[in-house]
Design a protein around this motif. Structure first.
Motif, PDB file in Angstrom:
ATOM      1  N   GLY A   1       0.793  -1.224   0.000  1.00  0.00           N
ATOM      2  CA  GLY A   1       0.000   0.000   0.000  1.00  0.00           C
ATOM      3  C   GLY A   1       0.824   1.272   0.000  1.00  0.00           C
ATOM      4  O   GLY A   1       0.286   2.370   0.103  1.00  0.00           O
ATOM      5  N   TRP A   2       2.139   1.137  -0.095  1.00  0.00           N
ATOM      6  CA  TRP A   2       3.001   2.318  -0.150  1.00  0.00           C
ATOM      7  C   TRP A   2       3.172   2.781  -1.594  1.00  0.00           C
ATOM      8  O   TRP A   2       3.153   1.975  -2.533  1.00  0.00           O
ATOM      9  N   ILE A   3       3.403   4.050  -1.724  1.00  0.00           N
ATOM     10  CA  ILE A   3       3.873   4.570  -3.007  1.00  0.00           C
ATOM     11  C   ILE A   3       5.353   4.218  -3.102  1.00  0.00           C
ATOM     12  O   ILE A   3       6.094   4.406  -2.136  1.00  0.00           O
ATOM     13  N   GLN A   4       5.766   3.644  -4.241  1.00  0.00           N
ATOM     14  CA  GLN A   4       7.172   3.255  -4.398  1.00  0.00           C
ATOM     15  C   GLN A   4       7.760   3.980  -5.599  1.00  0.00           C
ATOM     16  O   GLN A   4       7.289   3.819  -6.726  1.00  0.00           O
ATOM     17  N   LEU A   5       8.780   4.778  -5.329  1.00  0.00           N
ATOM     18  CA  LEU A   5       9.459   5.520  -6.381  1.00  0.00           C
ATOM     19  C   LEU A   5      10.874   4.974  -6.510  1.00  0.00           C
ATOM     20  O   LEU A   5      11.512   4.677  -5.492  1.00  0.00           O
ATOM     21  N   PHE A   6      11.364   4.845  -7.723  1.00  0.00           N
ATOM     22  CA  PHE A   6      12.722   4.331  -7.957  1.00  0.00           C
ATOM     23  C   PHE A   6      13.605   5.419  -8.549  1.00  0.00           C
ATOM     24  O   PHE A   6      13.229   6.062  -9.529  1.00  0.00           O
ATOM     25  N   ALA A   7      14.774   5.581  -7.929  1.00  0.00           N
ATOM     26  CA  ALA A   7      15.696   6.620  -8.402  1.00  0.00           C
ATOM     27  C   ALA A   7      16.694   6.029  -9.386  1.00  0.00           C
ATOM     28  O   ALA A   7      17.243   4.957  -9.149  1.00  0.00           O
ATOM     29  N   ARG A   8      16.927   6.754 -10.472  1.00  0.00           N
ATOM     30  CA  ARG A   8      17.913   6.329 -11.471  1.00  0.00           C
ATOM     31  C   ARG A   8      19.322   6.690 -11.039  1.00  0.00           C
ATOM     32  O   ARG A   8      20.282   6.021 -11.362  1.00  0.00           O
ATOM     33  N   SER A   9      19.433   7.844 -10.371  1.00  0.00           N
ATOM     34  CA  SER A   9      20.751   8.364 -10.036  1.00  0.00           C
ATOM     35  C   SER A   9      20.673   9.000  -8.657  1.00  0.00           C
ATOM     36  O   SER A   9      19.592   9.133  -8.093  1.00  0.00           O
ATOM     37  N   ASN A  10      21.819   9.418  -8.171  1.00  0.00           N
ATOM     38  CA  ASN A  10      21.791  10.085  -6.875  1.00  0.00           C
ATOM     39  C   ASN A  10      21.122  11.443  -6.964  1.00  0.00           C
ATOM     40  O   ASN A  10      20.510  11.901  -6.000  1.00  0.00           O
ATOM     41  N   GLN A  11      21.226  12.071  -8.144  1.00  0.00           N
ATOM     42  CA  GLN A  11      20.523  13.334  -8.313  1.00  0.00           C
ATOM     43  C   GLN A  11      19.024  13.113  -8.140  1.00  0.00           C
ATOM     44  O   GLN A  11      18.336  13.826  -7.425  1.00  0.00           O
ATOM     45  N   GLU A  12      18.549  12.054  -8.794  1.00  0.00           N
ATOM     46  CA  GLU A  12      17.116  11.793  -8.706  1.00  0.00           C
ATOM     47  C   GLU A  12      16.733  11.323  -7.298  1.00  0.00           C
ATOM     48  O   GLU A  12      15.686  11.689  -6.773  1.00  0.00           O
ATOM     49  N   ALA A  13      17.608  10.518  -6.713  1.00  0.00           N
ATOM     50  CA  ALA A  13      17.318  10.047  -5.349  1.00  0.00           C
ATOM     51  C   ALA A  13      17.127  11.236  -4.411  1.00  0.00           C
ATOM     52  O   ALA A  13      16.179  11.291  -3.626  1.00  0.00           O
ATOM     53  N   ALA A  14      18.031  12.186  -4.511  1.00  0.00           N
ATOM     54  CA  ALA A  14      17.942  13.359  -3.638  1.00  0.00           C
ATOM     55  C   ALA A  14      16.653  14.131  -3.916  1.00  0.00           C
ATOM     56  O   ALA A  14      15.903  14.469  -2.994  1.00  0.00           O
ATOM     57  N   ASP A  15      16.388  14.368  -5.184  1.00  0.00           N
ATOM     58  CA  ASP A  15      15.191  15.148  -5.539  1.00  0.00           C
ATOM     59  C   ASP A  15      13.906  14.427  -5.138  1.00  0.00           C
ATOM     60  O   ASP A  15      12.939  15.045  -4.685  1.00  0.00           O
ATOM     61  N   LEU A  16      13.916  13.099  -5.318  1.00  0.00           N
ATOM     62  CA  LEU A  16      12.703  12.347  -5.027  1.00  0.00           C
ATOM     63  C   LEU A  16      12.315  12.426  -3.552  1.00  0.00           C
ATOM     64  O   LEU A  16      11.147  12.328  -3.212  1.00  0.00           O
ATOM     65  N   HIS A  17      13.290  12.594  -2.693  1.00  0.00           N
ATOM     66  CA  HIS A  17      12.940  12.679  -1.281  1.00  0.00           C
ATOM     67  C   HIS A  17      12.132  13.936  -0.972  1.00  0.00           C
ATOM     68  O   HIS A  17      11.183  13.898  -0.187  1.00  0.00           O
ATOM     69  N   ALA A  18      12.514  15.027  -1.591  1.00  0.00           N
ATOM     70  CA  ALA A  18      11.734  16.251  -1.393  1.00  0.00           C
ATOM     71  C   ALA A  18      10.324  16.056  -1.935  1.00  0.00           C
ATOM     72  O   ALA A  18       9.329  16.423  -1.306  1.00  0.00           O
ATOM     73  N   GLN A  19      10.263  15.442  -3.110  1.00  0.00           N
ATOM     74  CA  GLN A  19       8.948  15.221  -3.714  1.00  0.00           C
ATOM     75  C   GLN A  19       8.129  14.228  -2.897  1.00  0.00           C
ATOM     76  O   GLN A  19       6.900  14.319  -2.825  1.00  0.00           O
ATOM     77  N   ALA A  20       8.832  13.269  -2.278  1.00  0.00           N
ATOM     78  CA  ALA A  20       8.137  12.228  -1.529  1.00  0.00           C
ATOM     79  C   ALA A  20       7.357  12.821  -0.354  1.00  0.00           C
ATOM     80  O   ALA A  20       6.211  12.440  -0.103  1.00  0.00           O
ATOM     81  N   PHE A  21       7.988  13.768   0.358  1.00  0.00           N
ATOM     82  CA  PHE A  21       7.265  14.371   1.488  1.00  0.00           C
ATOM     83  C   PHE A  21       6.031  15.118   0.989  1.00  0.00           C
ATOM     84  O   PHE A  21       4.941  15.007   1.543  1.00  0.00           O
ATOM     85  N   ARG A  22       6.231  15.846  -0.070  1.00  0.00           N
ATOM     86  CA  ARG A  22       5.124  16.632  -0.630  1.00  0.00           C
ATOM     87  C   ARG A  22       3.976  15.719  -1.063  1.00  0.00           C
ATOM     88  O   ARG A  22       2.804  15.933  -0.736  1.00  0.00           O
ATOM     89  N   LEU A  23       4.364  14.656  -1.732  1.00  0.00           N
ATOM     90  CA  LEU A  23       3.393  13.708  -2.259  1.00  0.00           C
ATOM     91  C   LEU A  23       2.681  12.967  -1.123  1.00  0.00           C
ATOM     92  O   LEU A  23       1.449  12.857  -1.090  1.00  0.00           O
ATOM     93  N   ALA A  24       3.467  12.458  -0.190  1.00  0.00           N
ATOM     94  CA  ALA A  24       2.910  11.682   0.912  1.00  0.00           C
ATOM     95  C   ALA A  24       1.866  12.511   1.657  1.00  0.00           C
ATOM     96  O   ALA A  24       0.765  12.040   1.948  1.00  0.00           O
ATOM     97  N   GLU A  25       2.243  13.755   1.930  1.00  0.00           N
ATOM     98  CA  GLU A  25       1.361  14.583   2.742  1.00  0.00           C
ATOM     99  C   GLU A  25       0.142  15.039   1.949  1.00  0.00           C
ATOM    100  O   GLU A  25      -0.932  15.262   2.512  1.00  0.00           O
ATOM    101  N   GLU A  26       0.325  15.152   0.632  1.00  0.00           N
ATOM    102  CA  GLU A  26      -0.816  15.582  -0.168  1.00  0.00           C
ATOM    103  C   GLU A  26      -1.850  14.464  -0.294  1.00  0.00           C
ATOM    104  O   GLU A  26      -3.045  14.705  -0.204  1.00  0.00           O
TER     105      GLU A  26
END
Lengths: 199, 335, 542, 421
Positions: free
Chosen positions: D130-155
């Protein structure tokens, strides 16, 4: 020095800091505006166990995540490793080899394995000895990095020193910088290098 | 110990209240304006000791915190019977997550409150004996060693009642459960097993550990008040008889809790920072038999005429009680 | 925030919508049971109730409840032999509640504060003659007045009080208390005639136009025993001795006094003798201590005062200054039999305390009044064979105590009232007895009885000062609060506290509780944990 | 801020910039560097208002996050492999309660045999939690996805798991533009919980739900996941606007236009695949790649759009379902309307086995020439497998498989991962 991609493989034992050496090399390359990527052999090794680390340096974004199969340079942090597997696998004729030893390279019986490589690119450096002199501890990574910078010129000594300072603030960093500089001076072959010179 | 004796009145120290007592000496439960944090309409069995214990504890905690309380609940009877779809019996902010994690969830709540600077709101975790001494033990131990600001309350009915009376690590020796049947030469739960979580809690050196029963309301409430006056990890272990699992009359719930204490089988005591500080003396000493006989989980110790059929086993249980009496000085003390 | 997340999107409501009362197969009910003290009180006092009020410190209300049944608590608090305390359930726990001491405290407080008895009901038009102003007569007078009847109280002696005045020594009943409580009754508007023996009841009723009469003439004729005696022996009876104590001149008994008998009167006589200067006061009784009819407290206090008992002895001969006693032995039936073993005792006087009879010659004119064994025969309603004539107290075959007489006075007054009103006498249904087994005594604090102080023995023999010292307020309050309130809710909140289903509603002080049958599952914990046995479980009607 | 930085450090900095209030940690390789770094920031005071809780297990780590999140605090934790499986019960619980917890999963194989290196078995095990699962291609994306993850989770009020390949990303030093605190403040509003434990408005959370409504509740969870698909795209767009960099989203097509062959994968191997795609294009081969960034909810439509046409498809998976085959492959097939002959599954990179360009080139060539089977195992040592099968057939007490295979291939000394390539 111009190149599209330069790949270094470090071999050492846990505790010698070869993973850090790879990382510092990548940082030094970053300071010089290049793309770089450093990664270890992802081991669960403890101190003393064999470790390998990689560093790719390139002019454009590095996308591959594959390990380095054809290194442009191999750094051997501990000559005793030479007996456990082929440390020089994939190295080309233009490759560089830096071995940490205070003894003579000929004693290491590398001739057959490294036949075909340019002899001046195969260098012995008493890195542990230098590290002991400068740091009081047998951690040769910064020394090897200084030597490697001098050997292949892929990064300048200034960048190496800056990377070291950032990673190790204070006296430890300063001592490592001095050790790296001395190694650089010992190994320097300015004639072969383009765009890199000892400070 | 904690229950303030009021000798001047008929029942001042023991009954819920008394019209003559000054309000500050009456129990929270005697107050018509008590929180009823666990309100009516829940689906507990008739005479449920846990329903009683939980209301006692929570109402007191509500009083102690002026209603600034959050409760966390492990899976178990208490959780199941209080949230009959689509209703809830809880009149506190209440969170149920899982069976094994009440302690950790409570840590999370406490940490969040701390991070938010809401120091006025306090956290209480509650679970049964299975959720505490067995499956939730690691999490509870973690809470203790970190000294998180949580009062963890175990309502101990000495077996897994929710799933049909199976043995837990808190099941006493010789007791019959669905997984320690009363058959064979050593019927019921084996001797030499099980754990005493209050003592384990004490070994963590946490600020406050106490045991209590639903039979002594004033003592229980005093302990909750005391616990809520302290910050850090606190553990309260409340004996709550279960008519279903013990095979006792619903009306006998409190009486059995009282007998458990008066026989010495269940020691009522307090500890601070790992040191035993007080124990509730036995007021009317009784042999363990008086406690065992009304419970069908011990029926195999008696014959058809109600006489002791297994004097050897009863003697071993008496020896346990005697050991408690000696260890916790249950016949000395203040009285 | 307005949209709920899916985990609770079904808008969890309160479980109060879930009426678990339907699970019940038995339902609890609150009830009042008869406390053993009330049950045992010959005066019919509602002891539990007035203790309940006293324990709240509301002494006046407590007193008012008390005088509903007995208008003389200061007297009763001194002279009653306390059947209530014998019956008290607390006696099985530690020691009985000191009911009598609290009663005296209330009685004395009422005198001190001048509390008045309740106003009589409007005049009923009926006239009642009460013969004898002892406890039975006074009690009947009081209750009849309260019911609105006109009462004439006729007394043969020159003062009111009967045996309370002429039979009970002052050190047990100071006359100030007696006078105060008696005066309070007559102040209700009673037509009192002193020094007027009634010799013909029928005539007196006719002459006075009385509709009914209560005979409370007491028993004042002392039994005599045949004892071979020289003329010179100083022999007198206890009734006379005690009665003479009200006179100007105390009788001269000498230094060595022997009292013959084993009742309370014998003890009174011996103790009085000590106070009159006897150095030796010896009670001779033909049976054992256990068989002695005197109450323990009397025997105990007498012993404290130096009275010596000689059990299993009879007086066979009396001479001047000398008595011959014969030792007795109990046979297998418990009767004393002579042994032939003799003993000589020095004695200046002998007081006979062998019991009394009533003088019932006044009913001679009423053929339908039956006198049997020297006592009036009365029915359950205390009416003699003659309609409208009632008998109470020592003149009947009832136990001869002040308390019984007071109780009978009340009962006779009520019966007379019913008879006068032409309605059948209604007897209140008695509640089921609140036995010890119905209590949960765990909840009562350990609280031993407050010892009632007594005057030091050394100070007793020289004076007629009251022996028993009254309780001060805190002791009286403590004692009242030792009451277990057997069978009657005293609002301890236990049922409210122990219900696992919050199905007890607390109605507020004085209003007790009620069950919320929407949620009561019928577990019965409330009953089990009710300290005083004021709850019963009954099968649910399905 | 552009830096040469270890992936774990970059993630730690972004998570810190998101101002979590409760961070719970239990050590398991290879996620440790992340929580260590955050712990240091909390300890030093660099991350005020945050509580760092050292718990006694992963199960408790997520449980602490559950309690914190239900109390209205922004909660974060990280784990890998066995740790994720140890928190499995709590995973379902966090999702079921709709608590917007963000967790980093440093992908690692699941034992036995115990193995600390990278594959995606752990993430796949939690696929249905039941979790949203996002996969990062690179460390750039991994870092960015974390910011987006909080926004997404809370929304959407759901927990989000950011998957990044263990060691390959977590331990790699590379160039990352780490979003600054200011950028993140502009992008991520304060946490406004949908439900919260608050004495001022008491609610019961986690009440029992019977058969009368359980299916409805579950459907609502599904519906929320479907909603999340749109939110993921809009969050990615907004992130691009604020931070000036595109990352995240549902899928990442690469040179799929006119492609005859599309290689589909999750995570960091996409970088290597892109190299191989470019090289194949250089050779005149029409090859493209498709990265699936959002694995749950699965973007059926986006995948269908990206794979329109009749290109052959190779799904390269670092996990598989024993006795069945590819996991991602099944989802891809579902997007395409069911099983299709044009799809092959290649399982590789298990337990840290390196996926080399050479091997990938061979896969591409084989696929284009129709030599690829429906299910292939990349660089599988067939001989070793056959030997062990024979050994097992001949000896009832054949012993532990893992040791036998190691002995057979002569391993046992530390070598370079991927030495077989």
């Amino acid at each position: 020095m111009t190149f599209s991609q330069f790949q270094v493989r470090f071999h050492g034992r846990g505790g010698q800091g070869v993973v850090t050496a790879a990382e510092l090399l990548s940082v030094a390359a970053f300071y010089e505006g290049r793309y770089s990527q450093a990664f270890p052999t992802f081991g669960s090794e403890r101190a003393g166990a064999p470790v390998a680390a990689f560093c790719r340096i390139a002019e454009r974004e590095i996308r591959t995540r594959a390990p380095i199969i054809r290194p442009d340079a191999v750094v051997v942090g501990d000559p005793t490793l030479l007996h456990s597997g082929d440390l020089f696998a994939g190295i080309g004729r233009e490759g560089y080899v830096l071995v940490n030893t205070s003894g003579d390279l000929t004693d290491l019986d590398l001739d057959r394995r490294l036949a075909g490589l340019r002899p001046e690119r195969i260098v012995a450096l008493g890195a542990t000895e230098l590290a002991l002199q400068h740091l009081g501890r047998p951690v040769p990574n910064a020394v090897l990095l200084g030597g490697l910078a001098a050997l292949c010129g892929v990064v300048g000594l200034a960048s190496v020193e800056r990377a070291i300072a950032e990673r190790f603030p204070g006296p430890v960093g300063t001592a490592n910088q001095r050790a790296a500089a001395e190694a650089y001076a010992r190994v320097a072959r300015p004639a072969e290098l383009t765009g890199a010179s000892p400070d | 110990m904690s229950g303030q004796p009021v000798r001047f009145f008929q029942v001042g120290s023991f009954a819920a209240g008394n019209r003559l007592l000054p309000p500050e000496l009456r129990s929270v439960q005697s107050d018509a304006t008590r929180a009823n944090a666990l309100t009516s309409g829940h689906r507990a069995c008739q005479g449920c000791g846990e329903a009683l214990g939980a209301r006692y504890v929570l109402d007191t905690a509500m009083r102690a915190t002026q209603g600034r309380l959050i409760a966390v609940n492990a899976t178990g009877c208490l959780e199941v019977f209080t949230t009959p779809y689509p209703q809830t019996s809880w009149r506190v902010p209440w969170l149920h997550s899982l069976f094994a994690n009440a302690a950790s969830v409570a840590t999370g709540v406490a940490s969040a409150l701390e991070a938010q600077g809401r120091s006025d709101v306090r956290v209480l975790a509650q679970a049964g004996d299975g959720g505490t001494v067995d499956i939730g033990f690691a999490a509870l131990s973690g809470l203790f060693e970190r000294n998180d600001d949580v009062l963890y309350v175990c309502y101990d009915n000495q077996a897994y009642m929710n799933t049909g009376v199976q043995r837990s690590g808190a099941t006493p020796p010789a007791a019959r459960t669905a997984t320690t049947e009363a058959v064979g030469p050593e019927p019921g739960n084996p001797f030499g097993q099980g754990k005493n979580l209050p003592l384990i809690a004490m070994a963590h050196g946490i600020p406050y550990v106490a045991t209590a029963t639903v039979a002594d309301l004033h003592d229980l409430e005093a302990k909750v008040f005391k616990a809520m006056s302290i910050h850090g990890a606190r553990y309260l272990h409340v004996l709550v008889p279960c008519p279903l699992g013990w095979g006792s009359a619903p009306a006998a719930t409190i009486e059995l809790a009282r007998l458990a204490k008066e026989t010495g089988l269940f020691a009522v005591f307090e500890s601070e920072h790992g040191e035993l500080t007080a124990s509730s003396p036995i007021r009317r000493p009784v042999p363990v038999e008086a406690y065992l006989r009304p419970q069908t989980r011990y029926r195999h110790l008696f014959d058809d005429a109600g006489e002791v059929g297994r004097p050897d086993v009863v003697a071993r249980l008496q020896a346990m009680a005697d050991a408690n009496i000696a260890r916790f000085d249950l016949l000395g003390g203040e009285r | 925030m307005n949209e709920l997340p899916f985990a609770i999107s079904l808008e969890v409501g309160s479980s109060l919508a879930n009426r678990t009362g339907s699970w019940r197969v038995e339902r609890p009910r609150y009830l009042d049971r008869m406390p053993p003290c009330n049950d045992a009180c010959p005066a019919g006092e509602n002891v539990q109730r007035w203790l309940y009020l006293a324990e709240e410190g509301d002494y006046e209300r407590a007193w008012r409840v008390l005088v509903e049944d007995n208008p003389m608590p200061a007297i009763m608090g001194r002279v009653c032999y306390r059947p209530c305390e014998t019956a008290c359930n607390r006696g099985q726990l530690d020691e009985a509640v000191g009911i009598n001491a609290v009663e005296r405290f209330l009685g004395d407080l009422a005198i001190e504060r001048g509390w008045r008895l309740p106003e009589p009901a409007p005049d009923s038009g009926a006239r009642v003659l009460v013969v004898g102003a002892g406890p039975g007569g006074l009690s009947a007078t009081y209750h009849l007045r309260r019911l609105g009847h006109t009462v004439r109280l006729v007394e043969a002696s020159s003062a009111l009080g009967g045996m309370m005045r002429y039979g009970i020594p002052k050190y047990r009943l100071p006359r100030a208390a007696l006078d105060a409580e008696v005066a309070r009754i007559t102040e209700m508007g009673v037509d009192v005639e002193l020094g007027t023996p009634v010799r013909d009841l029928a005539g007196a009723m006719r002459a006075g136009g009385f509709d009914a009469a209560v005979l409370a003439v007491g028993a004042q004729l002392a039994h005599r025993a045949y004892i071979a005696a020289a003329d010179s022996a100083r022999v007198l009876d206890a009734v006379s001795l005690l009665r003479s104590m009200e006179g100007e001149e105390p009788p001269a008994l000498g230094r060595r006094v022997v009292v013959y008998g084993g009742g309370d009167t014998a003890m009174d006589a011996a103790r009085t003798a000590r106070r009159l200067g006897a150095t030796d006061a010896i009670v001779v009784y033909r049976r054992t201590r256990e068989k002695m009819p005197a109450h323990d407290v009397e025997v105990e206090e007498a012993a404290e005062e130096g009275v010596v008992m000689k059990w299993l002895s009879t007086i066979t001969q009396m001479e001047k200054g000398r008595l011959v006693l014969e030792k007795m032995a109990l046979d297998e039936h418990g009767f004393p039999q002579p042994t032939g073993e003799l003993e000589v005792l020095q004695a200046d006087s002998v007081v006979l305390a062998l019991g009394q009879d009533a003088d019932l010659s006044l009913v001679g004119g009423l053929e339908d009044v039956v006198v049997r064994h020297g006592a009036l025969e009365v029915g359950d309603d205390l009416m003699t064979g003659h309609p409208g004539v009632f008998g109470v107290g020592d003149a009947t075959s009832a136990e001869r105590t002040v308390t019984t007489a007071i109780g009978q006075g009340k009962a006779a007054a009520r019966a007379a009232h019913a008879w006068l009103s032409g309605v059948p006498l209604e007897r209140p249904t008695r509640h089921e007895l609140a036995t010890f087994e119905l209590l949960n005594t765990w909840y009562y604090d350990d609280a031993p009885k407050t010892m009632r102080r007594r005057l030091e023995p050394a100070r007793r023999t020289g004076t007629f000062d009251e022996v028993a010292v009254g309780l001060d307020e805190s002791d009286a309050l403590f004692e009242a609060r030792r009451c277990l309130s057997c069978g009657n809710c005293f609002e301890c909140d236990n049922c409210f506290g122990v219900c696992p289903d919050n199905a007890v509603i607390k109605l507020g002080t004085g209003r007790r509780y009620e069950f919320d049958f929407d949620y009561c599952k019928g577990c019965g914990i409330c009953l089990q944990e009710c300290p005083c046995g004021a709850i019963v479980m009954e099968p649910e009607e399905i | 801020m552009l830096r040469q930085i270890e992936g774990s450090q970059a993630v730690a900095r972004v998570v810190a910039a998101c101002r979590p209030e409760v961070v719970c940690a239990y050590p398991i390789t290879p996620q440790t560097h992340i929580v260590e770094a955050i712990g240091a920031m909390v300890k030093s005071g660099e991350l005020p208002g945050c509580r760092f809780i050292n718990v006694e297990s992963e199960f408790s780590a997520l449980s602490v996050a559950i309690g914190a999140s239900a109390t209205g605090a922004r909660a974060y934790t990280a784990t890998a492999s066995q740790g994720l499986l140890f928190m499995m019960e709590a995973l379902y619980n966090a999702a079921g309660l709709g608590l917007p917890i963000v967790m980093t999963l440093a992908n690692r194989a699941v034992g036995a045999p115990i193995n600390i290196w990278n594959d995606h078995s752990d993430a796949m095990a939690a696929r249905d939690a039941g979790w949203i699962q996002l996969f990062a291609r690179s460390n750039q994306e991994a870092a960015d996805l974390h910011a987006q993850a909080f926004r997404l989770a809370e929304e959407v009020s759901l927990p989000v798991m950011v998957c990044m390949d263990g060691f390959i990303l977590t331990h790699a030093f590379e160039r990352v533009d780490v979003a600054t605190r200011e950028q993140i403040e502009a992008f991520l509003p304060p946490f406004e919980p949908r439900q919260v434990l608050d004495p001022a408005a008491p609610v019961s959370i986690g009440a029992m739900v019977g058969p009368e409504a359980f299916e409805e509740v579950r459907y609502l969870a599904h519906a929320r996941h479907l909603d999340a698909l749109g939110v993921i795209e809009s969050v990615a767009e907004e992130f691009a606007e604020v931070v000036g960099r595109k990352s995240g989203g549902l899928v990442a097509p690469y040179r799929t236009q006119d492609a005859e062959l599309v290689v589909i994968a999750l995570g960091s191997v996409l970088g290597t695949i892109h190299e191989v795609v470019d090289e194949a294009r250089d050779r005149g081969l029409r090859v493209g790649a498709l990265g699936v960034t959002t694995f749950r909810p699965f973007p059926l439509e986006a995948v269908r759009d990206a794979l329109a046409g009749d290109a052959r498809l190779v799904v390269l998976e670092k996990a598989f379902s024993s006795g069945f085959g590819g996991v991602l492959s099944t989802d891809i097939a579902m997007a395409l309307g069911g099983a299709t002959a044009r799809l092959s599954t290649v399982v590789g990179g298990l337990g840290g086995r390196a996926i080399t360009e050479t091997s990938l080139r061979r896969v591409v060539d084989d696929a284009l020439e129709g030599r690829l089977g429906r299910l292939e195992f990349l660089d599988l040592d067939r001989a070793a497998v056959e030997r062990e099968l024979a050994h097992m057939a001949g000896d009832r007490r054949s012993g532990p498989i893992a040791e036998n295979v190691l002995r057979a291939i002569g391993a046992g000394t530390a070598g370079i991962a991927g030495r077989r390539a």
